[in-house]
Write a protein that holds these residues in place. Structure first.
Motif, PDB file in Angstrom:
ATOM      1  N   ILE A 133       9.262   5.058 -16.617  1.00 13.46           N
ATOM      2  CA  ILE A 133       9.045   6.213 -15.734  1.00 13.46           C
ATOM      3  C   ILE A 133       9.217   5.802 -14.275  1.00 13.46           C
ATOM      4  N   VAL A 134       8.664   4.645 -13.905  1.00 12.46           N
ATOM      5  CA  VAL A 134       8.827   4.158 -12.530  1.00 12.46           C
ATOM      6  C   VAL A 134      10.310   3.949 -12.210  1.00 12.46           C
ATOM      7  N   ASN A 135      11.050   3.398 -13.139  1.00  6.22           N
ATOM      8  CA  ASN A 135      12.490   3.208 -12.913  1.00  6.22           C
ATOM      9  C   ASN A 135      13.204   4.539 -12.733  1.00  6.22           C
ATOM     10  N   GLU A 136      12.801   5.543 -13.501  1.00  7.75           N
ATOM     11  CA  GLU A 136      13.384   6.890 -13.347  1.00  7.75           C
ATOM     12  C   GLU A 136      13.078   7.457 -11.964  1.00  7.75           C
ATOM     13  N   ILE A 137      11.831   7.286 -11.534  1.00  7.60           N
ATOM     14  CA  ILE A 137      11.449   7.782 -10.201  1.00  7.60           C
ATOM     15  C   ILE A 137      12.324   7.125  -9.133  1.00  7.60           C
ATOM     16  N   MET A 138      12.495   5.813  -9.259  1.00 11.87           N
ATOM     17  CA  MET A 138      13.286   5.090  -8.265  1.00 11.87           C
ATOM     18  C   MET A 138      14.763   5.505  -8.315  1.00 11.87           C
ATOM     19  N   SER A 139      15.232   5.875  -9.494  1.00 15.68           N
ATOM     20  CA  SER A 139      16.630   6.323  -9.598  1.00 15.68           C
ATOM     21  C   SER A 139      16.851   7.649  -8.887  1.00 15.68           C
ATOM     22  N   ASN A 140      15.742   8.356  -8.586  1.00 19.64           N
ATOM     23  CA  ASN A 140      15.818   9.594  -7.793  1.00 19.64           C
ATOM     24  C   ASN A 140      15.719   9.314  -6.294  1.00 19.64           C
ATOM     25  N   GLY A 141      15.783   8.039  -5.923  1.00 12.56           N
ATOM     26  CA  GLY A 141      15.805   7.685  -4.509  1.00 12.56           C
ATOM     27  C   GLY A 141      14.438   7.509  -3.882  1.00 12.56           C
ATOM     28  N   ILE A 142      13.389   7.445  -4.709  1.00 18.54           N
ATOM     29  CA  ILE A 142      12.029   7.276  -4.191  1.00 18.54           C
ATOM     30  C   ILE A 142      11.630   5.821  -4.357  1.00 18.54           C
ATOM     31  N   SER A 143      11.258   5.178  -3.262  1.00 16.34           N
ATOM     32  CA  SER A 143      10.934   3.752  -3.298  1.00 16.34           C
ATOM     33  C   SER A 143       9.505   3.544  -3.799  1.00 16.34           C
ATOM     34  N   THR A 144       9.198   2.305  -4.179  1.00 20.63           N
ATOM     35  CA  THR A 144       7.847   2.016  -4.677  1.00 20.63           C
ATOM     36  C   THR A 144       6.783   2.319  -3.635  1.00 20.63           C
ATOM     37  N   GLU A 145       7.124   2.248  -2.356  1.00 23.25           N
ATOM     38  CA  GLU A 145       6.144   2.550  -1.301  1.00 23.25           C
ATOM     39  C   GLU A 145       5.678   3.998  -1.346  1.00 23.25           C
ATOM     40  N   ASN A 146       6.430   4.840  -2.059  1.00 22.68           N
ATOM     41  CA  ASN A 146       6.078   6.252  -2.174  1.00 22.68           C
ATOM     42  C   ASN A 146       5.723   6.644  -3.604  1.00 22.68           C
ATOM     43  N   ILE A 147       5.410   5.643  -4.429  1.00 17.79           N
ATOM     44  CA  ILE A 147       4.946   5.889  -5.795  1.00 17.79           C
ATOM     45  C   ILE A 147       3.460   5.547  -5.852  1.00 17.79           C
ATOM     46  N   TYR A 148       2.676   6.497  -6.334  1.00 23.64           N
ATOM     47  CA  TYR A 148       1.225   6.374  -6.401  1.00 23.64           C
ATOM     48  C   TYR A 148       0.790   6.459  -7.869  1.00 23.64           C
ATOM     49  N   PHE A 149      -0.363   5.862  -8.165  1.00 23.24           N
ATOM     50  CA  PHE A 149      -0.888   5.843  -9.527  1.00 23.24           C
ATOM     51  C   PHE A 149      -2.340   6.290  -9.513  1.00 23.24           C
ATOM     52  N   LEU A 150      -2.720   7.037 -10.548  1.00 22.23           N
ATOM     53  CA  LEU A 150      -4.115   7.446 -10.717  1.00 22.23           C
ATOM     54  C   LEU A 150      -4.427   7.466 -12.202  1.00 22.23           C
ATOM     55  N   GLY A 151      -5.560   6.872 -12.589  1.00 23.29           N
ATOM     56  CA  GLY A 151      -5.957   6.908 -13.984  1.00 23.29           C
ATOM     57  C   GLY A 151      -7.459   6.999 -14.119  1.00 23.29           C
ATOM     58  N   PHE A 152      -7.890   7.519 -15.271  1.00 23.73           N
ATOM     59  CA  PHE A 152      -9.313   7.598 -15.596  1.00 23.73           C
ATOM     60  C   PHE A 152      -9.579   6.857 -16.900  1.00 23.73           C
ATOM     61  N   SER A 153     -10.623   6.006 -16.903  1.00 24.58           N
ATOM     62  CA  SER A 153     -11.099   5.327 -18.093  1.00 24.58           C
ATOM     63  C   SER A 153      -9.986   4.495 -18.728  1.00 24.58           C
ATOM     64  N   GLN A 154      -9.610   4.761 -19.975  1.00 23.77           N
ATOM     65  CA  GLN A 154      -8.519   3.990 -20.574  1.00 23.77           C
ATOM     66  C   GLN A 154      -7.254   4.084 -19.721  1.00 23.77           C
ATOM     67  N   GLY A 155      -7.045   5.244 -19.123  1.00 23.47           N
ATOM     68  CA  GLY A 155      -5.897   5.408 -18.234  1.00 23.47           C
ATOM     69  C   GLY A 155      -6.011   4.585 -16.961  1.00 23.47           C
ATOM     70  N   ALA A 156      -7.253   4.384 -16.483  1.00 20.56           N
ATOM     71  CA  ALA A 156      -7.458   3.531 -15.303  1.00 20.56           C
ATOM     72  C   ALA A 156      -7.188   2.071 -15.654  1.00 20.56           C
ATOM     73  N   CYS A 157      -7.620   1.658 -16.853  1.00 23.37           N
ATOM     74  CA  CYS A 157      -7.348   0.278 -17.296  1.00 23.37           C
ATOM     75  C   CYS A 157      -5.844   0.049 -17.412  1.00 23.37           C
ATOM     76  N   LEU A 158      -5.143   0.994 -18.032  1.00 23.88           N
ATOM     77  CA  LEU A 158      -3.697   0.856 -18.184  1.00 23.88           C
ATOM     78  C   LEU A 158      -3.006   0.854 -16.824  1.00 23.88           C
ATOM     79  N   THR A 159      -3.453   1.713 -15.929  1.00 25.19           N
ATOM     80  CA  THR A 159      -2.889   1.757 -14.580  1.00 25.19           C
ATOM     81  C   THR A 159      -3.042   0.417 -13.879  1.00 25.19           C
ATOM     82  N   LEU A 160      -4.260  -0.129 -13.896  1.00 26.11           N
ATOM     83  CA  LEU A 160      -4.501  -1.404 -13.223  1.00 26.11           C
ATOM     84  C   LEU A 160      -3.698  -2.528 -13.864  1.00 26.11           C
ATOM     85  N   GLU A 161      -3.623  -2.523 -15.187  1.00 24.12           N
ATOM     86  CA  GLU A 161      -2.864  -3.557 -15.883  1.00 24.12           C
ATOM     87  C   GLU A 161      -1.383  -3.481 -15.515  1.00 24.12           C
ATOM     88  N   PHE A 162      -0.835  -2.263 -15.488  1.00 17.48           N
ATOM     89  CA  PHE A 162       0.584  -2.105 -15.171  1.00 17.48           C
ATOM     90  C   PHE A 162       0.903  -2.555 -13.749  1.00 17.48           C
TER      91      PHE A 162
END
Length: 211
Positions: free
Chosen positions: A83-112
């Motif tokens: 998904i991150v690679n797809e976002i970047m292919s739309n011309g959006i750099s990592t500096e403009n990609i944000y992440f948010l997760g809750f519970s298991q999603g927060a663990c996965l977010t932090l791990e990624f």
């Protein structure tokens, strides 16, 4: 394994300058986590919420030995990478990609993000920590280069020991993330209004802070 199922919200990705990737918790859904956006300052964002197969990113506790959560854990991380690679292919750099997760999603977010550290727009983890029966520093590489990170949690929490939150913060700080960690006494396994306010003011819309 996990298939790419995305629920979207906010601006069309062809019009947005920022993207927020929202990761739901165990037993939750992409629609659930996306509904949180009504409390967030994300008017300028494209919102993307992936759906886990059977509503779970990996089968066991995030504190289990990583091998027990395979192959689902690697599949979830690969899904986010795609998904991150797809976002970047739309011309959006990592500096403009944000992440948010809750519970298991927060663990996965932090791990990624910690396995793929770079300068991101920001990271919000509502109750989570790095995954494993212990922290495995050898899994983490890169430089956050000042990426702002907010981690909020309860003490105690039925699923996430506060010690793991502290250990996670230390790893991220060592990798040059700008971490704000807040522990709430007896909050329970939920998200409170103070966490929402801090996510907005520290991560999603820091320019909204009024002096």
């Amino acid at each position: 394994m996990h298939k790419r199922q995305l629920i979207t919200g906010g601006k069309d990705i062809t019009e947005a300058t920022k993207v927020l990737l929202m990761i739901h918790g165990r037993g939750g859904s992409a629609q659930d986590i996306l509904s949180l956006s009504s409390y967030l300052e994300v008017a300028d964002f494209t919102l993307l919420a992936p759906q886990a197969t059977n509503n779970t990113w990996y089968p066991y506790s995030f504190m289990a030995p990583p091998a027990q959560n395979e192959p689902w854990l690697s599949s979830a991380i690969d899904l986010l990478k795609g998904i991150v690679n797809e976002i970047m292919s739309n011309g959006i750099s990592t500096e403009n990609i944000y992440f948010l997760g809750f519970s298991q999603g927060a663990c996965l977010t932090l791990e990624f993000v910690t396995r793929n550290a770079t300068r991101y727009g920001g990271v919000v983890a509502f109750t989570g920590g790095l995954i494993g029966d212990k922290v495995y520093p050898e899994n983490y590489k890169g430089d956050f280069n000042g990426t702002p990170v907010f981690i909020g949690t309860s003490n105690p929490d039925p699923h996430v020991p506060v010690e793991r939150v502290y250990a996670t913060s230390n790893i991220l700080k060592d990798m040059n993330a700008s971490v704000t960690e807040k522990v709430y006494n007896n909050m329970g396994h939920t998200i409170n209004q103070d966490e929402i306010s801090l996510a907005n003011s520290l991560i999603l819309n820091p320019s909204s802070i009024h002096t």
